[in-house]
Design a protein around this motif. Structure first.
Motif, PDB file in Angstrom:
ATOM      1  N   ALA A 376     -11.687  65.536 -39.181  1.00  0.00           N
ATOM      2  CA  ALA A 376     -12.953  66.156 -39.562  1.00  0.00           C
ATOM      3  C   ALA A 376     -13.117  66.239 -41.072  1.00  0.00           C
ATOM      4  CB  ALA A 376     -13.028  67.557 -38.950  1.00  0.00           C
ATOM      5  N   TRP A 377     -11.991  66.348 -41.786  1.00  0.00           N
ATOM      6  CA  TRP A 377     -12.014  66.505 -43.247  1.00  0.00           C
ATOM      7  C   TRP A 377     -12.267  65.184 -43.987  1.00  0.00           C
ATOM      8  CZ3 TRP A 377      -8.200  67.105 -39.772  1.00  0.00           C
ATOM      9  CH2 TRP A 377      -7.273  66.080 -39.679  1.00  0.00           C
ATOM     10  N   THR A 378     -12.170  64.061 -43.295  1.00  0.00           N
ATOM     11  CA  THR A 378     -12.271  62.753 -43.943  1.00  0.00           C
ATOM     12  C   THR A 378     -13.597  62.564 -44.667  1.00  0.00           C
ATOM     13  OG1 THR A 378     -10.852  61.844 -42.226  1.00  0.00           O
ATOM     14  CG2 THR A 378     -12.091  60.263 -43.550  1.00  0.00           C
ATOM     15  N   TRP A 379     -14.666  63.171 -44.144  1.00  0.00           N
ATOM     16  CA  TRP A 379     -15.994  62.953 -44.720  1.00  0.00           C
ATOM     17  C   TRP A 379     -16.359  63.989 -45.787  1.00  0.00           C
ATOM     18  CZ3 TRP A 379     -14.374  62.105 -39.863  1.00  0.00           C
ATOM     19  CH2 TRP A 379     -14.581  60.818 -39.354  1.00  0.00           C
ATOM     20  N   ASN A 393     -22.969  51.185 -39.917  1.00  0.00           N
ATOM     21  CA  ASN A 393     -22.003  50.205 -39.409  1.00  0.00           C
ATOM     22  C   ASN A 393     -21.130  50.752 -38.280  1.00  0.00           C
ATOM     23  OD1 ASN A 393     -21.952  47.678 -41.392  1.00  0.00           O
ATOM     24  ND2 ASN A 393     -22.291  49.515 -42.637  1.00  0.00           N
ATOM     25  N   SER A 394     -21.448  51.941 -37.807  1.00  0.00           N
ATOM     26  CA  SER A 394     -20.592  52.586 -36.805  1.00  0.00           C
ATOM     27  C   SER A 394     -20.763  51.999 -35.402  1.00  0.00           C
ATOM     28  CB  SER A 394     -20.893  54.089 -36.757  1.00  0.00           C
ATOM     29  OG  SER A 394     -22.219  54.306 -36.297  1.00  0.00           O
ATOM     30  N   GLY A 395     -21.893  51.338 -35.166  1.00  0.00           N
ATOM     31  CA  GLY A 395     -22.152  50.815 -33.833  1.00  0.00           C
ATOM     32  C   GLY A 395     -22.626  51.902 -32.879  1.00  0.00           C
ATOM     33  N   ASN A 396     -22.876  53.082 -33.418  1.00  0.00           N
ATOM     34  CA  ASN A 396     -23.334  54.214 -32.612  1.00  0.00           C
ATOM     35  C   ASN A 396     -24.818  54.421 -32.894  1.00  0.00           C
ATOM     36  OD1 ASN A 396     -24.011  57.108 -32.084  1.00  0.00           O
ATOM     37  ND2 ASN A 396     -21.850  57.214 -31.474  1.00  0.00           N
ATOM     38  N   ALA A 397     -25.644  54.219 -31.865  1.00  0.00           N
ATOM     39  CA  ALA A 397     -27.103  54.257 -32.032  1.00  0.00           C
ATOM     40  C   ALA A 397     -27.595  55.603 -32.558  1.00  0.00           C
ATOM     41  CB  ALA A 397     -27.792  53.929 -30.713  1.00  0.00           C
ATOM     42  N   ALA A 398     -27.060  56.697 -32.002  1.00  0.00           N
ATOM     43  CA  ALA A 398     -27.492  58.038 -32.420  1.00  0.00           C
ATOM     44  C   ALA A 398     -27.127  58.283 -33.881  1.00  0.00           C
ATOM     45  CB  ALA A 398     -26.859  59.095 -31.528  1.00  0.00           C
ATOM     46  N   GLN A 418     -18.788  62.418 -38.062  1.00  0.00           N
ATOM     47  CA  GLN A 418     -17.691  62.971 -37.262  1.00  0.00           C
ATOM     48  C   GLN A 418     -17.873  62.634 -35.785  1.00  0.00           C
ATOM     49  OE1 GLN A 418     -17.800  67.132 -38.183  1.00  0.00           O
ATOM     50  NE2 GLN A 418     -16.728  66.904 -40.132  1.00  0.00           N
ATOM     51  N   SER A 419     -19.093  62.767 -35.310  1.00  0.00           N
ATOM     52  CA  SER A 419     -19.385  62.492 -33.907  1.00  0.00           C
ATOM     53  C   SER A 419     -19.171  61.017 -33.572  1.00  0.00           C
ATOM     54  CB  SER A 419     -20.830  62.904 -33.601  1.00  0.00           C
ATOM     55  OG  SER A 419     -21.168  62.603 -32.268  1.00  0.00           O
ATOM     56  N   ALA A 420     -19.655  60.140 -34.474  1.00  0.00           N
ATOM     57  CA  ALA A 420     -19.517  58.698 -34.250  1.00  0.00           C
ATOM     58  C   ALA A 420     -18.046  58.294 -34.254  1.00  0.00           C
ATOM     59  CB  ALA A 420     -20.275  57.930 -35.328  1.00  0.00           C
ATOM     60  N   TYR A 421     -17.291  58.858 -35.185  1.00  0.00           N
ATOM     61  CA  TYR A 421     -15.866  58.516 -35.275  1.00  0.00           C
ATOM     62  C   TYR A 421     -15.119  59.023 -34.048  1.00  0.00           C
ATOM     63  CZ  TYR A 421     -11.141  57.926 -36.959  1.00  0.00           C
ATOM     64  OH  TYR A 421      -9.833  57.538 -37.084  1.00  0.00           O
ATOM     65  N   SER A 422     -15.472  60.228 -33.613  1.00  0.00           N
ATOM     66  CA  SER A 422     -14.832  60.806 -32.431  1.00  0.00           C
ATOM     67  C   SER A 422     -15.075  59.925 -31.197  1.00  0.00           C
ATOM     68  CB  SER A 422     -15.374  62.214 -32.191  1.00  0.00           C
ATOM     69  OG  SER A 422     -14.802  62.772 -31.046  1.00  0.00           O
ATOM     70  N   ALA A 435     -14.165  51.128 -36.891  1.00  0.00           N
ATOM     71  CA  ALA A 435     -14.489  52.401 -37.540  1.00  0.00           C
ATOM     72  C   ALA A 435     -13.456  52.753 -38.600  1.00  0.00           C
ATOM     73  CB  ALA A 435     -14.572  53.512 -36.506  1.00  0.00           C
ATOM     74  N   THR A 436     -12.168  52.627 -38.282  1.00  0.00           N
ATOM     75  CA  THR A 436     -11.115  52.973 -39.233  1.00  0.00           C
ATOM     76  C   THR A 436     -11.082  51.993 -40.394  1.00  0.00           C
ATOM     77  OG1 THR A 436      -9.526  51.771 -37.861  1.00  0.00           O
ATOM     78  CG2 THR A 436      -9.645  54.153 -37.567  1.00  0.00           C
ATOM     79  N   SER A 437     -11.347  50.719 -40.107  1.00  0.00           N
ATOM     80  CA  SER A 437     -11.351  49.705 -41.161  1.00  0.00           C
ATOM     81  C   SER A 437     -12.448  49.994 -42.181  1.00  0.00           C
ATOM     82  CB  SER A 437     -11.566  48.315 -40.550  1.00  0.00           C
ATOM     83  OG  SER A 437     -11.693  47.345 -41.571  1.00  0.00           O
ATOM     84  N   TYR A 438     -13.639  50.296 -41.685  1.00  0.00           N
ATOM     85  CA  TYR A 438     -14.737  50.584 -42.604  1.00  0.00           C
ATOM     86  C   TYR A 438     -14.460  51.865 -43.384  1.00  0.00           C
ATOM     87  CZ  TYR A 438     -19.083  51.694 -44.763  1.00  0.00           C
ATOM     88  OH  TYR A 438     -20.013  51.993 -45.714  1.00  0.00           O
ATOM     89  N   LEU A 439     -13.927  52.859 -42.694  1.00  0.00           N
ATOM     90  CA  LEU A 439     -13.667  54.141 -43.327  1.00  0.00           C
ATOM     91  C   LEU A 439     -12.635  54.003 -44.447  1.00  0.00           C
ATOM     92  CD1 LEU A 439     -14.553  57.024 -43.166  1.00  0.00           C
ATOM     93  CD2 LEU A 439     -12.756  57.463 -41.503  1.00  0.00           C
TER      94      LEU A 439
END
Length: 538
Positions: A376-379, A393-398, A418-422, A435-439
């Motif tokens: 959660a702290w990453t952002w 780039n998350s691939g998560n529409a929302a 946080q939601s997209a990563y979760s 997701a981790t690569s982009y992050l």
């Protein structure tokens, strides 16, 4: 035809030189696992499976930039910082010319290319030198190395070196470029503390083998820095004691002699006569001027300054304590939620109903524990731009929809990230890897410009999340500096990636040198006064 012959001879000569250099390269005698380990430690990709020749060729291409002259991989800021530490001024125009900076660093580097090559053929001669006394004791105890009492650091280091290869062979391991076996007696906190103390930022990783790789990769540079500090100490001690002439010693009264011995940690047997005390002082001076500097940094100068706080002997420890105190001071202002986040980032369980002071104690206890890569702290400190790019780039529409919204606040973007990563983490596979690569890329890109684009209100909100009060009238730059400081403590614990402990050590020992010079100066004044008194009597 003659020109062709000369050209051919030139090529032959170059080939001989190249051949001689390559033949003396340390890695030519390494085991294949050591070749792979070195490449892995330095993040150099290599094919698997690969034969020995392929591995050696790959190391040959990278050896100079990583083992012999590692500064060639540094950025302009780090090159400039190194030159400044050496007292070399760099103009603004030069900072943009990396080649010019590299050339300047090369001229002031710690060792020659030949010395570097030789060093990597005898790793056991230096790799243990940066270890603490407690680490050496643990190593000796784990491997059953008998060490005579008193177990001083010098003795421990000598015994550890002498048994180094024997221990490796007994464990069926290689010793030229040692594996993880060398750090078997170290905890993960020990590994991170070494990195913290020597000024090498430990990224947010939990894998023990990666922490070991970081320590191993940076051990040579840490050793060279330490040697420079010891050489400086030796030179300063020599210069100071060179002024302690026989005339100065003879001019001191009995009380002045005893005071000098007391302040310099010189043992004077009970009932010693004045001339005997003078002889003891002269012997101590001779010991120093013979450059009897032991492997322990404190031995070179520690005895000479024991009464004055023994600043040189404690220099490394003082630097660590100073960093620890600064970290503790920061933690004392943190909010309960930020304290819990710090512990959560490091996988430290928080007992139910813990009070704030108990949380702070837990945080201090885990000051050297490496954080998990993501959570959660990453952002927390990613910019608007990085957050929006991640969501896109998350691939998560929302999440993408939130990122595209012009009215989205920073908190909205963080919540969506946080939601997209979760979701990606739960799905696993390609989604999680992407997701981790982009992050990782976004975090690296944001490192140097963190907080630069943040508004005043965003900075205040960030500091508020730590519970850090913002003084009335603070400028935006002051807010940014405070935000960077809190972020650094949260991510790295006691370390400060922007500077090393060695700068602090230099400041501490400088005071110790000055103290001794002042004592010797007082002796010179006494000698002058005594000479003046004698002249008047005549």
């Amino acid at each position: 035809m003659r020109w062709l012959s000369v050209f051919s001879l030139g090529l032959a000569a170059d080939a001989v030189v190249a051949s001689n250099w390559f033949s003396k390269a340390a890695y030519n005698k390494w085991h294949e696992t050591e070749l792979e380990r070195w490449l892995s430690d330095n993040d150099i990709p290599y094919p698997t499976p690969a034969d020995r020749k392929d591995l050696e060729n790959l190391i040959q291409k990278n050896w100079d930039s990583y083992a012999v002259a590692p500064y060639k991989n540094w950025d302009s800021d780090k090159l400039t910082s190194y030159l400044q530490s050496k007292g070399v001024e760099t103009k603004e125009s030069a900072k943009s010319n990396k080649d010019a900076l590299v050339s300047q660093v090369a001229n002031t580097w710690y060792e020659t290319e030949d010395k570097a090559q030789t060093a990597w053929t005898d790793v056991h001669e230096w790799i243990l030198d940066t270890w603490t006394e407690s680490s050496l004791k643990a190593f000796a105890d784990k491997h059953g190395i008998p060490v005579p009492q008193p177990r001083t650091r010098d003795t421990l280091l000598q015994k550890a070196r002498a048994n180094y290869e024997t221990i490796a062979k007994k464990a069926g391991e290689t010793a030229s470029y040692p594996g993880d076996w060398l750090y078997d007696s170290w905890s993960e906190s020990d590994l991170k503390e070494w990195l913290d103390t020597h000024g090498f930022p430990a990224p947010q990783i939990t894998e023990r083998n990666k922490l070991i790789a970081l320590v191993r990769r940076n051990s040579r540079l840490a050793y060279l820095r330490l040697q420079e500090q010891k050489a400086s100490a030796s030179a300063s001690a020599n210069a100071a004691y060179a002024t302690l002439t026989d005339k100065v010693i003879d001019a001191w009264s009995e009380s002045q002699l005893k005071e000098f011995c007391d302040k310099n940690g010189i043992n004077v047997p009970q009932g010693s006569k004045v001339n005997e005390v003078r002889a003891i002082v002269r012997k101590h001076r001779a010991d120093i001027l013979r450059d009897n500097v032991s492997a322990s940094a404190s031995s070179a100068f520690g005895a000479a300054t024991s009464k004055a706080g023994n600043q040189y002997a404690k220099a490394t420890n003082d630097a660590s304590l100073a960093a620890q105190d600064a970290f503790n001071s920061a933690v004392n202002t943190w909010s309960e939620s930020r304290l819990k986040s710090y512990l959560d980032a490091r996988g430290v369980p928080v007992p139910q109903g813990s009070r704030t002071d108990q949380l702070r104690a837990l945080v201090r206890r885990n000051a050297h524990k490496a954080a998990h890569p993501y959570g959660a702290w990453t952002w927390d400190d990613l910019s608007y731009e990085n957050l929006r790019q991640y969501l896109a780039n998350s691939g998560n529409a929302a999440a993408k929809k939130v990122g595209e919204s012009s009215s989205a606040t920073r908190d909205d973007l963080v919540d969506a990230a946080q939601s997209a990563y979760s979701s990606a983490s739960s799905a696993g596979g390609g989604s999680y890897a992407s997701a981790t690569s982009y992050l990782l890329h976004a975090t690296e890109a944001a490192k140097k410009s963190t907080f630069d684009t943040w508004s005043e209100s965003e900075l205040k909100a960030y500091l508020d999340s730590y519970g850090v009060p913002v003084p009335q009238g603070s400028t935006v730059n002051e807010l940014r500096a405070e935000a960077r400081k809190q972020s650094t403590y949260f991510k790295y614990g006691t370390t400060n990636p922007a500077s090393t402990a060695f700068a602090k050590i230099g400041e501490n020992v400088k005071d110790a040198y000055q103290w001794v010079v002042d004592q010797l100066g007082a002796g010179s004044e006494a000698a002058k006064k005594k000479a003046g008194d004698v002249k008047e009597e005549l």
